[in-house]
Write a protein that holds these residues in place. Structure first.
Motif, PDB file in Angstrom:
ATOM      1  N   LYS A 283       0.937  -1.108   0.065  1.00  0.00           N
ATOM      2  CA  LYS A 283      -0.057  -0.019  -0.037  1.00  0.00           C
ATOM      3  C   LYS A 283       0.761   1.126  -0.097  1.00  0.00           C
ATOM      4  O   LYS A 283       0.706   2.309  -0.733  1.00  0.00           O
ATOM      5  N   ASP A 286       1.965   1.633  -3.485  1.00  0.00           N
ATOM      6  CA  ASP A 286       1.071   2.427  -4.324  1.00  0.00           C
ATOM      7  C   ASP A 286       0.731   3.596  -4.040  1.00  0.00           C
ATOM      8  O   ASP A 286       0.311   4.552  -5.120  1.00  0.00           O
ATOM      9  N   SER A 287       0.705   4.015  -2.882  1.00  0.00           N
ATOM     10  CA  SER A 287       0.667   5.473  -2.532  1.00  0.00           C
ATOM     11  C   SER A 287       1.723   6.585  -2.959  1.00  0.00           C
ATOM     12  O   SER A 287       1.536   7.683  -3.767  1.00  0.00           O
ATOM     13  N   ASN A 289       3.365   5.405  -5.952  1.00  0.00           N
ATOM     14  CA  ASN A 289       3.376   5.693  -7.325  1.00  0.00           C
ATOM     15  C   ASN A 289       2.002   6.742  -7.569  1.00  0.00           C
ATOM     16  O   ASN A 289       1.995   7.120  -8.770  1.00  0.00           O
ATOM     17  N   GLU A 290       0.982   6.637  -6.862  1.00  0.00           N
ATOM     18  CA  GLU A 290      -0.141   7.668  -7.256  1.00  0.00           C
ATOM     19  C   GLU A 290       0.270   8.976  -6.706  1.00  0.00           C
ATOM     20  O   GLU A 290      -0.745   9.937  -7.241  1.00  0.00           O
ATOM     21  N   GLY A 291       1.338   9.306  -6.232  1.00  0.00           N
ATOM     22  CA  GLY A 291       1.713  10.742  -5.975  1.00  0.00           C
ATOM     23  C   GLY A 291       1.131  11.178  -4.465  1.00  0.00           C
ATOM     24  O   GLY A 291       1.276  12.373  -4.071  1.00  0.00           O
ATOM     25  N   SER A 292       0.363  10.334  -3.806  1.00  0.00           N
ATOM     26  CA  SER A 292      -0.507  10.716  -2.406  1.00  0.00           C
ATOM     27  C   SER A 292       0.960  11.084  -1.378  1.00  0.00           C
ATOM     28  O   SER A 292       0.703  11.555  -0.535  1.00  0.00           O
TER      29      SER A 292
END
Length: 830
Positions: A283, A286-287, A289-292
């Motif tokens: 997770k 993923d964060s 990669n998503e830029g969050s």
């Protein structure tokens, strides 16, 4: 029964019962729920085990698969457990067995596993045919002395065998290893603890039965999770131990590694309990990669058998504190919801720390007492045999002669009994004695054994006859377990280093909030007001501005959210601590600084709440008797400028608001002393901005004074207080339910002496009341000091009001401790 239905034989017809389907469904569901609660999902407070875990351990004990034996195939253990004791699926049994072997799930594993029993990454255990297991040494402490009649037994599912209802449990396993489970309509989630700390707290309770939760927390610092990590703050732990419920924040152990060359990095070495490491890393990736989450250039799992090590490589220009806080907010901190729910005498109960240990001690007292009785019987039997042998040794020559002269053993026994009055048991041993036992050395050994047995009998009788000696045995055995298995605490405590908000600086306390018609408002601690006898005039509660008067007083906690309803049907939301705290004699501050009130708009009702439940409603009543009922969740999001709560007819005003659950009755009281009670379902729930329906008929000159809620089995009373300071309590059961929009029943006699009704409240005898006059006099009295009488009576003097002053408002302090001594001794007979 139709005419073509054949007649049933009388013996069959006698067994047929007519049952309502809904009644049968209700009872069957209750039976099912209790079966799940007691037979599967919840642990017993005595040994901390659910039935499946208890049966697995007993099956291993019965098969001799102890810590000193060789490992046995898990499939063998599961098969024995399922075939003899637990008639459920093998997968559920194996899951329970595997969890007892996982050192990341249990603080002190009860099963010594060999093979793949899963991992902190969420990997499942290998199939049961590939793994092996045996009891861990500490598990044997749970079963110690089980063969000495220490616990009750019951038949297994097919009545072939007996199984223990509970294990003797030489240590408080419920707290030590914790438990979790979901039953029907309830769940339990008990964190694990350090064994040494729990035993020290148990010893403290033995030595000091009046010890408080705070005293016990001197030993039990908090949960001790097998995966370590850190508990943030102490307050939540204290609340959980005191009430049995709480929300504990658990934060990962990490450090920021600053390097001279290259970018900094965050090293994570411990994770919160029950965190899936692999999923968490996924997770985080993923964060990123998503830029969050920005500032992370690499993420590696370097964990091995020695422990967890997750490396978060930061970019060269990354802000370490920002990345760290982002990880903390979403991934490195979890909340462990404590629900200390366990079975006590077969019933589920939420227990405090002290109650949990108290129930365990009661169990151990029963175990040690039964064990002592069992051993005493054995020792007395042995002493009896030794007494016979000693007598035989004293008369060895005669005993030998009698045996030699006898024709057979039976005759020898009979002759010995006749000569020396031996019992059957004694003479059986004597005729089996070997000649070698007649030597002086053998005789000395028998005498020594007899003395030891007598000493043990005396000790056992002392234990059974003296509660303090019994407790000393329990204490001694607990400390022996501690010496054997105690280890260092893994979970540490850290202070909450989050940003300090204004709320963190405000002490949590109960306060009295005073509001005037001209919208001056202030708060004062409830502790400033001592309970007085009824009939006094109170003390100064505010310096009311000329031309102004008190319109509302209510009790709240400084951290509560308040919904403030105005006479114009608007509602505003604010925190109690936002209201300025001022002295008793102060006037207060203008509410315009807090609420966006219009000219002529004043607060007439306050609802003290945080987030409403989905099944709750707000019932509102106006001065002219209109009632509106709205789903409470419609008031979750309120703008700073307020929102419309109800639409009012011209000239009408909102008077009172109450929270209901859809099953209560509404009781509306009028200024002229009438009261009507009806089911809230007669008022259809609508949205905001609606006018509502007629709730009560009003005669000329009458108006609504207030409203309360009541239930069918409500044991409270209706408190009615009038303008001139008179009041009474009448059981709510005396107000019969009728259809809405009637005149109702006479509640209290109004007139020149009493004046009109100014306030109604539903109160219990232990409640305290805060009463305030329009000129600012305030007093606190006990509800029980106001007489409980029937309807249609005059009441007694509650508060002395002078001149043109009158009672403005009343609020309730629920179930106050009532220990305050009266500050006045005025008693008035009316």
């Amino acid at each position: 029964m139709s005419s073509d239905t054949p007649d049933l034989p009388s013996e069959v017809a006698d067994r047929v019962r007519n049952v309502r389907v809904e009644d049968e469904m209700e009872q069957s569901y209750i039976d099912y729920a209790m079966s799940v609660i007691a037979g599967r999902a919840l642990p017993d407070v005595r040994d901390g085990l659910k039935p499946v875990h208890r049966r697995i351990l007993y099956a291993m004990h019965r098969a001799g698969i102890t810590s000193g034996a060789s490992h046995r195939k898990s499939s063998n253990i599961v098969g024995d457990t399922m075939g003899d004791f637990h008639p459920h699926g093998d997968s559920s049994i194996y899951d329970a067995l595997a969890r007892m072997a996982q050192d990341f799930s249990m603080r002190y594993p009860l099963v010594d596993g060999q093979g793949n029993f899963g991992s902190v990454d969420g990997d499942p255990p290998a199939a049961m045919r590939y793994t092996e297991a045996r009891m861990a040494p500490i598990a044997e402490e749970l079963l110690a002395d089980i063969d000495m009649d220490t616990v009750d037994w019951k038949s297994n599912y097919d009545d072939r065998l007996q199984e223990p209802e509970v294990l003797p449990s030489a240590f408080p396993n419920l707290l030590v290893n914790g438990s979790s489970g979901i039953a029907v309509g309830m769940s339990t989630n008990i964190p694990p603890h350090n064994l040494g700390e729990v035993i020290d707290a148990t010893v403290e309770l033995i030595e000091n039965p009046d010890a408080t939760v705070e005293d016990l927390m001197e030993h039990v610092k908090g949960p001790d999770f097998p995966t370590g990590a850190n508990i943030v703050g102490h307050n939540a732990v204290h609340a959980a131990y005191k009430t049995g419920r709480g929300r504990i924040r658990v934060r990962a152990e990490y450090e920021v590694e600053e390097r001279e060359k290259g970018s900094d990095r965050i090293i994570i070495t411990e994770l919160p309990f029950q965190t899936n490491k692999a999923r968490m890393i996924e997770k985080i990736a993923d964060s990123v990669n998503e830029g969050s989450i920005e500032g992370i250039r690499d993420l590696r799992d370097e964990s091995d058998r020695d422990g967890i090590r997750i490396v978060v490589e930061l970019k060269q220009n990354a802000m370490v504190e920002v990345v760290k806080n982002q990880l903390l907010e979403s991934y490195l901190e979890k909340t462990f919801g404590v629900i200390n729910l366990a079975l006590v005498d077969g019933e589920p109960k939420v227990l405090s720390l002290k109650e949990t240990l108290r129930h365990y001690l009661d169990h151990r007292k029963d175990v040690v007492r039964r064990r002592s009785q069992y051993e005493l019987a054995e020792k007395e039997d042995r002493a009896h045999i030794l007494e016979g042998r000693l007598t035989a040794l004293e008369h060895a020559d005669d005993v030998v002669d009698i045996i030699q002269d006898a024709e057979d053993r039976d005759e020898a026994k009979a002759d010995l009994k006749a000569e020396y009055e031996f019992s059957d048991e004694q003479v059986d041993h004597i005729v089996r004695m070997q000649l070698g036992s007649l030597t002086s050395m053998e005789a000395a050994e028998i005498e020594s054994e007899y003395e030891d047995v007598q000493a043990r009998i005396e000790r056992l009788e002392t234990i059974l006859g003296d509660e303090s000696e019994l407790l000393s045995v329990i204490k001694e055995e607990l400390l022996e377990v501690k010496d054997e298995y105690d280890d260092d605490r893994r979970t540490s405590f850290i202070e909450d280093t989050d940003e300090v908000t204004r709320e963190d600086l405000i002490a949590e306390e109960d306060v009295v909030v005073v509001v005037t018609e001209q919208d001056y408002v202030k708060r004062m601690p409830v502790s400033q007001f001592d309970a007085q006898n009824r009939g006094g005039k109170g003390i100064i509660g505010g310096d009311i501005k000329e031309g102004d008067r008190v319109s509302k007083v209510f009790r709240a906690n400084t951290h509560d959210y308040l919904l403030c309803f105005t006479n114009q049907g608007q509602v505003y939301r604010l925190k109690t601590y936002e209201i300025p705290e001022m002295s008793r004699t102060a006037r207060g501050k203008s509410a315009i600084n807090l609420l966006d009130l219009d000219d002529g708009e004043e607060i007439t009702a306050v609802v003290n709440t945080d987030d409403f439940e989905d099944d709750e409603y707000l019932a509102m009543v106006t001065r002219e008797g209109m009632v509106n009922r709205t789903v409470a969740s419609d008031f979750d999001n309120i703008l700073s400028t307020g929102i419309i709560a109800a639409r009012l007819e011209d000239g009408d005003e909102l008077v009172d608001v109450k929270v209901t659950d859809g099953t209560t009755d509404l009781l509306i009281a009028t200024r002229n002393g009438m009261a009507i009670r009806f089911d809230e379902s007669e008022v259809t729930a609508t949205g905001r901005r609606t006018k509502g329906v007629n709730g009560v008929k009003l005669r000329d000159g009458d108006a609504v004074a207030g409203m309360v809620t009541a239930t069918d089995d409500d044991d409270r009373s209706l408190l009615t207080v009038t303008e001139h300071g008179y009041g009474k309590r009448t059981p709510l059961t005396e107000y019969g339910t009728q259809s809405r929009y009637g005149y109702g029943l006479t509640d209290i006699k109004t007139g020149d002496r009493n004046g009109g009704v100014t306030s109604v409240k539903a109160v219990a005898p232990d409640d305290h009341l805060i009463i305030m006059s329009e000129d600012g006099q305030i007093m606190r009295i006990r509800a029980a000091d106001i007489s409980e009488v029937g309807r249609n009576t005059m009441g007694v003097k509650v508060m002395e009001v002078e001149g043109d002053d009158s009672v403005a408002t009343v609020d309730v302090i629920p179930e106050a401790n009532g220990t305050d001594e009266p500050t006045e001794t005025v008693e008035r007979e009316e």
